[in-house]
Write a protein that holds these residues in place. Structure first.
Motif, short mmCIF file in Angstrom:
data_model
loop_
_atom_site.label_atom_id
_atom_site.label_comp_id
_atom_site.label_asym_id
_atom_site.label_seq_id
_atom_site.Cartn_x
_atom_site.Cartn_y
_atom_site.Cartn_z
N SER A 3 0.83 -1.19 0.00
CA SER A 3 0.00 0.00 0.00
C SER A 3 0.86 1.24 0.00
CB SER A 3 -0.93 0.00 1.23
OG SER A 3 -0.17 0.09 2.42
N SER A 41 -6.36 -6.67 -11.16
CA SER A 41 -4.95 -6.53 -10.78
C SER A 41 -4.75 -5.65 -9.56
CB SER A 41 -4.14 -5.96 -11.95
OG SER A 41 -4.66 -4.70 -12.35
N LYS A 42 -5.51 -4.53 -9.46
CA LYS A 42 -5.31 -3.58 -8.37
C LYS A 42 -6.64 -3.18 -7.76
CE LYS A 42 -0.80 -3.15 -8.87
NZ LYS A 42 0.14 -3.58 -7.78
N TRP A 43 -6.59 -2.90 -6.47
CA TRP A 43 -7.72 -2.30 -5.78
C TRP A 43 -7.31 -0.90 -5.33
CZ3 TRP A 43 -9.75 -6.53 -1.85
CH2 TRP A 43 -10.36 -7.57 -2.58
N VAL A 66 -3.71 -1.38 -3.38
CA VAL A 66 -3.28 -2.71 -2.95
C VAL A 66 -3.48 -3.66 -4.12
CG1 VAL A 66 -3.93 -2.23 -0.55
CG2 VAL A 66 -5.53 -3.43 -2.06
N ASP A 67 -2.77 -4.78 -4.08
CA ASP A 67 -2.96 -5.80 -5.10
C ASP A 67 -4.37 -6.37 -5.01
OD1 ASP A 67 -0.35 -5.52 -5.99
OD2 ASP A 67 0.43 -7.05 -4.62
N GLY A 69 -7.35 -8.54 -4.42
CA GLY A 69 -7.55 -9.72 -3.60
C GLY A 69 -6.62 -9.83 -2.41
N ASP A 70 -5.77 -8.84 -2.19
CA ASP A 70 -4.82 -8.88 -1.07
C ASP A 70 -5.55 -8.44 0.20
OD1 ASP A 70 -2.75 -8.73 0.74
OD2 ASP A 70 -1.37 -7.69 -0.62
N LEU A 71 -6.08 -9.41 0.94
CA LEU A 71 -6.86 -9.09 2.13
C LEU A 71 -5.99 -8.61 3.28
CD1 LEU A 71 -9.50 -11.97 2.12
CD2 LEU A 71 -9.71 -9.65 1.23
N ALA A 72 -4.76 -9.11 3.35
CA ALA A 72 -3.86 -8.67 4.41
C ALA A 72 -3.58 -7.18 4.29
CB ALA A 72 -2.56 -9.48 4.38
N ALA A 73 -3.28 -6.72 3.06
CA ALA A 73 -3.02 -5.30 2.84
C ALA A 73 -4.28 -4.48 3.08
CB ALA A 73 -2.50 -5.08 1.43
N THR A 74 -5.43 -5.01 2.68
CA THR A 74 -6.69 -4.30 2.91
C THR A 74 -6.98 -4.17 4.40
OG1 THR A 74 -7.56 -5.17 0.82
CG2 THR A 74 -9.15 -4.28 2.37
#
Length: 395
Positions: free
Chosen positions: A2, A26-28, A45-46, A48-53
Motif C-alpha cells: 500500500s 490486478s489492483k484495488w 493494494v494488489d 484480492g490482497d486481504l492482508a493489505a486491505t
C-alpha cells in the motif's frame, strides 16, 4: 503493498470512517475519509490482497481516538459478494452499490480515471450516510445458501445456450453443402451423416464430416449435462415436497428453502421445474415489502414522461432483473393457456378479446406483473390466486 502519506491521529467527530473500493483484477484502489475531514486518503493494494486491505482498515481506525464505526462501499460487479461478507466479518458496515443507478456527468466526452471514480463513490457513500433519499440503489447481497442455489438455474441456462449453439453450428455447416434435412439431435444422425450427399450430388468432404462429428460429441455432452442438472433440481424439489407435506398454505416464507418454494409453485398448472427454479432463485429468495417493489424488481413498472406540456408513457422501465423479466412474460403466456378460468386470465380476455398483434403483447406485460405479485403473495401468505387450479403436492 500500500502507498499513503502518514498522518497524525485524528480526534473523533462523528466517529464514522468512510471507505470506498474501486475494484479491478490486478489492483484495488481504496479511499478513506476520516471523521470531521473532507480529505480522501488513497491507497493502492494488489487485487484480492486481504492482508493489505486489513492493514489499511486498521491504520484508519488507529487514527481516530475512541470508538469508531467503519462504513464501506463498492460497486457490484465481477468480484461478487465475497468481499462484502469478508468486510462484514471485520466489523465493517458495507454497502454494495448498483453502478447503473449512480448519476454521472452527461457530457459527450467526460474524463474517467480510477481517482475520479473513487471520488465519485466517496460522494455517493457520504450522501447515503447523511440520509439523502434516492442517491443510488443499494444491492441486497444474498446469503451463501441462496447464491449457491442459484447455480442450478444459471448453469442450465448456459447449457441450453450451448446446446442451441452446437446444434445451429452443425446445421449451418450442412446447409452450406446443400444438406437441409438432418437433425443433429435426431436418432441415427451419424449414420445419416455418412450417407448424406451435397446439393450437387457429392459425398460430404472428409474434413467437414470430422468437424461435424466433433461438434456432435460436444452437443451430446451438453445434452447429458442438462439432464444431470435437471435431475438434481427434480430430486431437491421432490424431497422438499415430501418432507414438508405441502397442503397449499404458506409457512414462514423467509425460512423456506428454494426447493420448498419451488415445490409449492409447481403445484400450479402451467408452472414447471424449468420455470419455478429460476423464479425462486432469481427473485423470491429476496424480501419484498410491497407489490411495487415486486414489480420494480422485474422492471415491469411504467416509465412516464411528464415535462412541461409533453406527457407520454414510455413503456415499462426494464430496469430490473432481465432474466426474471423474460421469465415473467413467458409464464404469463403459459398461465393464460393453462389457467383459462383464473381471474387473471378472464381479465386479459375481457380487455383484449380476439385482438391480435401489439395489443396482446402489451396486455400480457400487465398480466406478467399481476401474476408475479400474485405468486409472491402466495409464497408469503399461502393466498392462492382466485380461480387458479392447483395440482397434488409434489406433482
Amino acid at each position: 503493498m500500500s502507498r499513503h502519506e502518514d498522518g497524525a491521529p485524528v480526534a473523533a467527530h462523528d466517529a464514522t470512517i468512510l471507505v470506498v473500493f474501486e475494484l479491478s483484477k490486478s489492483k484495488w484502489k481504496i479511499g478513506v475519509m476520516l471523521p470531521g475531514s473532507s480529505k480522501v486518503s488513497r491507497y493502492t493494494v494488489d487485487g484480492g490482497d486481504l492482508a493489505a486491505t486489513a492493514a489499511v482498515l486498521a491504520k484508519a481506525r488507529s487514527r481516530v481516538a475512541g470508538p469508531v464505526r467503519v462504513v464501506s462501499a463498492y460497486e457490484a460487479g465481477y468480484d461478487g459478494f465475497w468481499l462484502h461478507r469478508w468486510l462484514e466479518a471485520q466489523g465493517v458496515e458495507n454497502r454494495v452499490l448498483d453502478s447503473a443507478s449512480i448519476q454521472v456527468n452527461r457530457r459527450a466526452r467526460r474524463p474517467k480515471t480510477d481517482k475520479l471514480d473513487l471520488d465519485q463513490l466517496m460522494r455517493v457513500l457520504a450522501a447515503l450516510e447523511r440520509g439523502e433519499p434516492k442517491v443510488c440503489s443499494v444491492a441486497r447481497p444474498p446469503s451463501v445458501e441462496a447464491e449457491d442455489e442459484r447455480r442450478i438455474t444459471r448453469e442450465r441456462e448456459r447449457l441450453v445456450r450451448e446446446r442451441v449453439g452446437h446444434s445451429n453450428r452443425i446445421k449451418g455447416l450442412l446447409f452450406g453443402q446443400g444438406v437441409r434435412d438432418l437433425e443433429p439431435l435426431g436418432r441415427g444422425f451419424l449414420q445419416a451423416l455418412e450417407e448424406a450427399r451435397t446439393g450437387d450430388g457429392r459425398a460430404l468432404p472428409p474434413n467437414l464430416v470430422a468437424e461435424i462429428r466433433r461438434e456432435h460429441e460436444r452437443l451430446k455432452l451438453t445434452v447429458e449435462h442438462i439432464g444431470v442438472v435437471e435431475a438434481q433440481a427434480r430430486t431437491l424439489t421432490r424431497a422438499a415436497a415430501k418432507e414438508a407435506k405441502i397442503e397449499g398454505a404458506g409457512g414462514d416464507a423467509q425460512s423456506e428453502s428454494a426447493a420448498d418454494k419451488v415445490a409449492r409453485l409447481t403445484r400450479f398448472r402451467g408452472i414447471g421445474q424449468a420455470s419455478a427454479w429460476p423464479l425462486v432463485t432469481e427473485v423470491f429468495h429476496r424480501r419484498f415489502d410491497n407489490r411495487r417493489q415486486v414489480g420494480g424488481y422485474f422492471g415491469l413498472d411504467g416509465s412516464p414522461f411528464d415535462s412541461g406540456e409533453s406527457r407520454r408513457e414510455q413503456g415499462i422501465s426494464k430496469a430490473g432483473n432481465r432474466r426474471a423479466r423474460a421469465l415473467a412474460i413467458e409464464l404469463a403466456w403459459l398461465w393464460l393457456f393453462h389457467q383459462p378460468d383464473s381471474e387473471l386470465s378472464r381479465w386479459f380476455v375481457e380487455r383484449v378479446g380476439t385482438a391480435r398483434g401489439p395489443v396482446r403483447k402489451i396486455a400480457v406485460v400487465a398480466v406478467a406483473r399481476k401474476l408475479m405479485i400474485a405468486l409472491w403473495r402466495y409464497l408469503e401468505t399461502g393466498l392462492v390466486p382466485h380461480g387458479a387450479v392447483l395440482g397434488p403436492a409434489g406433482g
